[in-house]
Scaffold this active site. Structure first.
Site, PDB file in Angstrom:
ATOM      1  N   ILE A   1       0.857  -1.189   0.000  1.00 38.49           N
ATOM      2  CA  ILE A   1       0.000   0.000   0.000  1.00 38.49           C
ATOM      3  C   ILE A   1       0.892   1.237   0.000  1.00 38.49           C
ATOM      4  CG2 ILE A   1      -0.318  -0.070   2.538  1.00 38.49           C
ATOM      5  CD1 ILE A   1      -3.297   0.962   1.528  1.00 38.49           C
TER       6      ILE A   1
ATOM      7  N   MET B   1       0.915   5.101   0.294  1.00 39.45           N
ATOM      8  CA  MET B   1       0.328   6.400   0.626  1.00 39.45           C
ATOM      9  C   MET B   1       1.440   7.432   0.826  1.00 39.45           C
ATOM     10  SD  MET B   1      -2.482   5.440   3.481  1.00 39.45           S
ATOM     11  CE  MET B   1      -3.689   4.169   3.295  1.00 39.45           C
TER      12      MET B   1
ATOM     13  N   PHE C   1       9.061   4.572   1.667  1.00 39.02           N
ATOM     14  CA  PHE C   1       8.862   3.751   2.878  1.00 39.02           C
ATOM     15  C   PHE C   1       7.805   2.662   2.648  1.00 39.02           C
ATOM     16  CE2 PHE C   1       9.618   7.887   5.540  1.00 39.02           C
ATOM     17  CZ  PHE C   1      10.991   7.794   5.354  1.00 39.02           C
TER      18      PHE C   1
ATOM     19  N   GLN D   1      -8.629  -1.356  10.866  1.00 36.13           N
ATOM     20  CA  GLN D   1      -8.088  -2.725  10.798  1.00 36.13           C
ATOM     21  C   GLN D   1      -6.558  -2.712  10.711  1.00 36.13           C
ATOM     22  OE1 GLN D   1     -10.153  -6.083   9.298  1.00 36.13           O
ATOM     23  NE2 GLN D   1      -8.574  -6.514   7.790  1.00 36.13           N
ATOM     24  N   GLU D   2      -6.003  -1.742   9.962  1.00 37.04           N
ATOM     25  CA  GLU D   2      -4.535  -1.657   9.873  1.00 37.04           C
ATOM     26  C   GLU D   2      -3.948  -1.400  11.263  1.00 37.04           C
ATOM     27  OE1 GLU D   2      -3.078   1.004   6.849  1.00 37.04           O
ATOM     28  OE2 GLU D   2      -0.980   0.705   7.447  1.00 37.04           O
TER      29      GLU D   2
ATOM     30  N   GLN E   1      17.454  -4.484  29.064  1.00 31.26           N
ATOM     31  CA  GLN E   1      18.239  -4.111  30.257  1.00 31.26           C
ATOM     32  C   GLN E   1      18.519  -5.339  31.123  1.00 31.26           C
ATOM     33  OE1 GLN E   1      19.412  -1.123  30.589  1.00 31.26           O
ATOM     34  NE2 GLN E   1      20.270  -1.220  32.649  1.00 31.26           N
TER      35      GLN E   1
ATOM     36  N   HIS F   1      18.991  -8.256  30.196  1.00 23.14           N
ATOM     37  CA  HIS F   1      19.993  -9.112  29.548  1.00 23.14           C
ATOM     38  C   HIS F   1      21.408  -8.534  29.704  1.00 23.14           C
ATOM     39  CE1 HIS F   1      16.636 -11.118  27.497  1.00 23.14           C
ATOM     40  NE2 HIS F   1      17.475 -11.992  27.003  1.00 23.14           N
TER      41      HIS F   1
ATOM     42  N   GLY G   1      24.801  -6.652  28.928  1.00 18.42           N
ATOM     43  CA  GLY G   1      25.518  -6.404  27.672  1.00 18.42           C
ATOM     44  C   GLY G   1      25.077  -7.327  26.548  1.00 18.42           C
TER      45      GLY G   1
HETATM   46  C1  FAD Z   1       9.619   0.857   8.031  1.00 21.34           C
HETATM   47  C2  FAD Z   1       8.491   1.698   7.525  1.00 21.34           C
HETATM   48  C3  FAD Z   1       7.456   1.094   6.827  1.00 21.34           C
HETATM   49  C4  FAD Z   1       6.403   1.874   6.324  1.00 21.34           C
HETATM   50  N1  FAD Z   1       5.446   1.288   5.539  1.00 21.34           N
HETATM   51  C5  FAD Z   1       4.569   2.082   4.862  1.00 21.34           C
HETATM   52  C6  FAD Z   1       3.707   1.539   3.855  1.00 21.34           C
HETATM   53  O1  FAD Z   1       3.689   0.323   3.617  1.00 21.34           O
HETATM   54  N2  FAD Z   1       2.900   2.383   3.169  1.00 21.34           N
HETATM   55  C7  FAD Z   1       2.876   3.719   3.413  1.00 21.34           C
HETATM   56  O2  FAD Z   1       2.130   4.435   2.749  1.00 21.34           O
HETATM   57  N3  FAD Z   1       3.680   4.272   4.364  1.00 21.34           N
HETATM   58  C8  FAD Z   1       4.530   3.494   5.067  1.00 21.34           C
HETATM   59  N4  FAD Z   1       5.374   4.041   6.011  1.00 21.34           N
HETATM   60  C9  FAD Z   1       5.305   5.472   6.271  1.00 21.34           C
HETATM   61  C10 FAD Z   1       4.764   5.831   7.647  1.00 21.34           C
HETATM   62  O3  FAD Z   1       3.390   5.567   7.709  1.00 21.34           O
HETATM   63  C11 FAD Z   1       5.120   7.307   7.890  1.00 21.34           C
HETATM   64  O4  FAD Z   1       6.529   7.361   8.070  1.00 21.34           O
HETATM   65  C12 FAD Z   1       4.405   7.885   9.089  1.00 21.34           C
HETATM   66  O5  FAD Z   1       3.021   8.005   8.839  1.00 21.34           O
HETATM   67  C13 FAD Z   1       4.955   9.268   9.483  1.00 21.34           C
HETATM   68  O6  FAD Z   1       5.064  10.113   8.379  1.00 21.34           O
HETATM   69  P1  FAD Z   1       6.452  10.877   8.103  1.00 21.34           P
HETATM   70  O7  FAD Z   1       7.544   9.870   8.123  1.00 21.34           O
HETATM   71  O8  FAD Z   1       6.296  11.689   6.875  1.00 21.34           O
HETATM   72  O9  FAD Z   1       6.658  11.822   9.355  1.00 21.34           O
HETATM   73  P2  FAD Z   1       6.064  13.308   9.514  1.00 21.34           P
HETATM   74  O10 FAD Z   1       4.638  13.323   9.158  1.00 21.34           O
HETATM   75  O11 FAD Z   1       6.986  14.244   8.824  1.00 21.34           O
HETATM   76  O12 FAD Z   1       6.209  13.518  11.084  1.00 21.34           O
HETATM   77  C14 FAD Z   1       7.412  13.940  11.759  1.00 21.34           C
HETATM   78  C15 FAD Z   1       7.078  14.133  13.240  1.00 21.34           C
HETATM   79  O13 FAD Z   1       6.094  15.159  13.380  1.00 21.34           O
HETATM   80  C16 FAD Z   1       4.993  14.680  14.114  1.00 21.34           C
HETATM   81  N5  FAD Z   1       3.752  15.271  13.638  1.00 21.34           N
HETATM   82  C17 FAD Z   1       3.291  15.342  12.363  1.00 21.34           C
HETATM   83  N6  FAD Z   1       2.080  15.915  12.344  1.00 21.34           N
HETATM   84  C18 FAD Z   1       1.761  16.201  13.630  1.00 21.34           C
HETATM   85  C19 FAD Z   1       0.643  16.790  14.283  1.00 21.34           C
HETATM   86  N7  FAD Z   1      -0.447  17.175  13.594  1.00 21.34           N
HETATM   87  N8  FAD Z   1       0.677  16.932  15.625  1.00 21.34           N
HETATM   88  C20 FAD Z   1       1.739  16.549  16.340  1.00 21.34           C
HETATM   89  N9  FAD Z   1       2.833  15.977  15.798  1.00 21.34           N
HETATM   90  C21 FAD Z   1       2.837  15.796  14.463  1.00 21.34           C
HETATM   91  C22 FAD Z   1       4.992  13.162  13.857  1.00 21.34           C
HETATM   92  O14 FAD Z   1       4.266  12.473  14.865  1.00 21.34           O
HETATM   93  C23 FAD Z   1       6.483  12.870  13.876  1.00 21.34           C
HETATM   94  O15 FAD Z   1       6.913  12.743  15.194  1.00 21.34           O
HETATM   95  C24 FAD Z   1       6.392   3.275   6.566  1.00 21.34           C
HETATM   96  C25 FAD Z   1       7.424   3.856   7.303  1.00 21.34           C
HETATM   97  C26 FAD Z   1       8.472   3.109   7.755  1.00 21.34           C
HETATM   98  C27 FAD Z   1       9.597   3.797   8.461  1.00 21.34           C
END
Ligand code: FAD
Length: 386
Positions: free
Chosen positions: A126, A128, A159, A244-245, A339, A341, A343
Site C-alpha cells: 500500500i 500512501m 517507505f 483494521q490496519e 536491560q 539481559h 551487555g
Molecule cells: C519501516 C516503515 C514502513 C512503512 N510502511 C509504509 C507503507 O507500507 N505504506 C505507506 O504508505 N507508508 C509506510 N510508512 C510510512 C509511515 O506511515 C510514515 O513514516 C508515518 O506516517 C509518518 O510520516 P512521516 O515519516 O512523513 O513523518 P512526519 O509526518 O513528517 O512527522 C514527523 C514528526 O512530526 C509529528 N507530527 C506530524 N504531524 C503532527 C501533528 N499534527 N501533531 C503533532 N505531531 C505531528 C509526527 O508524529 C512525527 O513525530 C512506513 C514507514 C516506515 C519507516
C-alpha cells in the site's frame, strides 16, 4: 507463566495455529537471518505460504478466498511475531492491501487479482506516504489525471512495506472530479505497467528482513477499472480501512511483547551475578511483575478490539487508542527486557536486541503516536460538553 485465557479462537483456529507454527519453524525461522542480511524475503516463500493457506484467510470464496475469518489471519501474524520474524509482510498483504481491493474494487479487477493474492502469485503493498507527506496525507503530490480510457499517474512514494517484492500496489493520488473539485483517490497499480519503477531497498535500523522501498510513477497509464470505488473518495475509504490496519499493529505488538517477555524470563533464570540468579534480585522480580501486568492488560485490550472488529464495530478512536497503547507498551517491554539481559542484550545475536530495534517503528507507521493522540483528543476535546 500463563496470561489470560483467550475465548475468541475456536478449535479450528487452534488447529490452524499448530499448522502455522510448523510452517514458521520449517520455512521461516531457519532462513530468517539470511533474509535479514538480504533485507527481504524470496518470493517463493509467498508461494509456499499460499499453498499452505496462510494468505488472505478472511477473503470470501466468492472473491477467490478460502472463506475463513479475520482470526485465521490474526493467527498467522501472531505466530510470525512469536518467532521474532520481521519478513515476510503477510499481514499487510492479507489484512491491509487485499481489503481495499475486495471492498472497493470492480468485479473485473477483483477477479484478476484477489485469487492470485491468496495463492501468493501476487504480492501486495500500500503506497500512501511520499517524501514530502506522511502524517499529512492531504498534502500528497502524486497525481492521477484522466486521459481517455485510462488514468495517468505521476509521482513518487517512499517507505513502502513489501515494496521490492510487490506486484500489486494500492496507490493514493490526487485527482479532480468532473466538476474540477480536488480530492484523493485510490488506484491499483501493477508492477508490470510501463512507467512504473522501484527505487532503493531502504536500509532501516530494525525489521531487516522486511523489504521497504521507494516507488516511482512516470506517466503510468492505469485502466479505468483500476480506480477503487469512486473518484475523490479515497480519504473516506482510508478512514474505513485504517482501524483494521491499526488493529494489526496492536496484534503484532502484543505477540512480540509476549515473546520477548518469555525469552527474558528464561534468561534471568539461567544467568547468575553475585552468586545468585538475575531472577532473584528484587529489581528483576518487580520489573517482570510490572511487565506481566502490562501483558495481561494488553491481551485483554487486543482481544476486545479483535472481537469488535469481527462485529464491524471497531471505530477510528478505539483503534487509535489501541495502536497507541500497544506500540508504546512494546517499547517499554523491549527496553526493560534488553536491560535485564545486560551487555548481551545489546548483541545482535540475541533475539531481544533485534526485538528492541524492530519495535521502534511500531510507534511511527500506520500513523505516529502523536497522530493517534490527535485523533483521540479530537473526540474528547472537540465534542460538545455533556
Ligand atoms: C519501516 C516503515 C514502513 C512503512 N510502511 C509504509 C507503507 O507500507 N505504506 C505507506 O504508505 N507508508 C509506510 N510508512 C510510512 C509511515 O506511515 C510514515 O513514516 C508515518 O506516517 C509518518 O510520516 P512521516 O515519516 O512523513 O513523518 P512526519 O509526518 O513528517 O512527522 C514527523 C514528526 O512530526 C509529528 N507530527 C506530524 N504531524 C503532527 C501533528 N499534527 N501533531 C503533532 N505531531 C505531528 C509526527 O508524529 C512525527 O513525530 C512506513 C514507514 C516506515 C519507516
Amino acid at each position: 507463566m500463563e496470561l489470560l485465557p483467550r475465548t475468541l479462537f475456536s478449535a479450528e483456529h487452534e488447529a490452524f495455529r499448530d499448522q502455522v507454527r510448523r510452517f514458521c519453524v520449517q520455512e521461516i525461522a531457519p532462513h530468517h537471518e539470511a533474509w535479514e542480511h538480504a533485507h527481504g524475503v524470496p518470493k517463493d516463500v509467498w508461494l509456499k505460504a499460499g499453498e499452505n493457506g496462510l494468505l488472505c484467510c478472511w477473503l470470501s470464496e466468492e472473491d477467490g478466498g478460502p472463506g475463513g475469518d479475520l482470526l485465521f489471519d490474526v493467527v498467522v501474524s501472531e505466530e510470525l511475531c512469536r518467532i521474532g520474524a520481521t519478513g515476510p509482510g503477510f499481514n499487510l498483504h492479507s489484512l491491509v492491501v487485499a481489503p481495499y481491493i475486495a471492498h472497493y474494487g470492480q468485479p473485473s479487477l477483483k477477479q484478476n487479482i484477489l485469487s492470485k493474492m491468496v495463492s501468493g502469485e501476487l504480492i501486495g503493498a500500500i503506497a500512501m506516504t511520499e517524501p514530502g507527506a506522511g502524517s499529512d496525507l492531504a498534502n500528497i503530490r502524486t497525481k492521477a489525471v484522466k486521459d481517455g480510457d485510462a488514468w495517468v499517474i505521476n509521482g513518487q512514494k517512499t517507505f513502502i512495506t513489501n515494496g521490492q517484492n510487490a506486484d500489486v500496489m494500492v496507490v493514493a493520488a490526487q485527482t479532480e472530479d468532473a466538476q474540477g473539485k480536488p480530492g484523493i483517490s485510490m488506484f491499483v497499480v501493477t508492477a508490470d505497467m510501463p512507467g512504473f519503477s522501484k527505487g532503493r531497498n531502504l536500509h532501516k535500523i530494525g525489521q531487516h528482513a522486511q523489504d521497504t522501498a521507494e516507488l516511482f510513477f512516470a506517466d503510468v497509464r492505469v485502466p479505468v477499472d483500476h480506480l477503487l470505488g469512486e473518484i475523490n473518495k479515497g480519504f473516506r475509504y482510508m478512514m474505513q480501512e485504517l482501524p483494521q490496519e491499526r488493529l494489526c499493529i496492536s496484534v503484532n505488538c502484543q505477540a512480540r511483547a509476549e515473546a520477548v517477555f518469555e525469552w527474558t524470563q528464561n534468561y534471568v533464570k539461567d544467568r547468575k551475578a553475585f552468586k545468585q540468579r538475575i531472577a532473584d534480585f528484587q529489581n528483576t522480580r518487580f520489573k517482570l511483575a510490572s511487565l506481566y501486568a502490562d501483558l495481561q492488560a494488553g491481551r485483554a485490550l487486543c482481544d476486545s478490539m479483535i472481537a469488535r472488529q469481527l462485529k464491524g464495530e471497531l471505530d477510528a478512536v478505539g483503534a487509535s487508542a489501541g495502536k497507541l497503547w500497544h506500540s508504546e507498551m512494546l517499547g517499554r517491554v523491549t527496553d526493560e527486557c534488553l536491560q535485564l539481559h545486560g551487555g548481551y542484550g545489546y548483541m545482535q545475536e540475541y533475539m531481544v536486541a533485534k526485538a528492541y530495534c524492530d519495535a521502534r517503528i511500531e510507534r511511527i507507521y500506520a500513523g505516529t503516536s502523536e497522530i493517534m493522540k490527535e485523533i483521540i483528543a479530537r473526540s474528547i476535546c472537540d465534542e460538545p460538553k455533556r
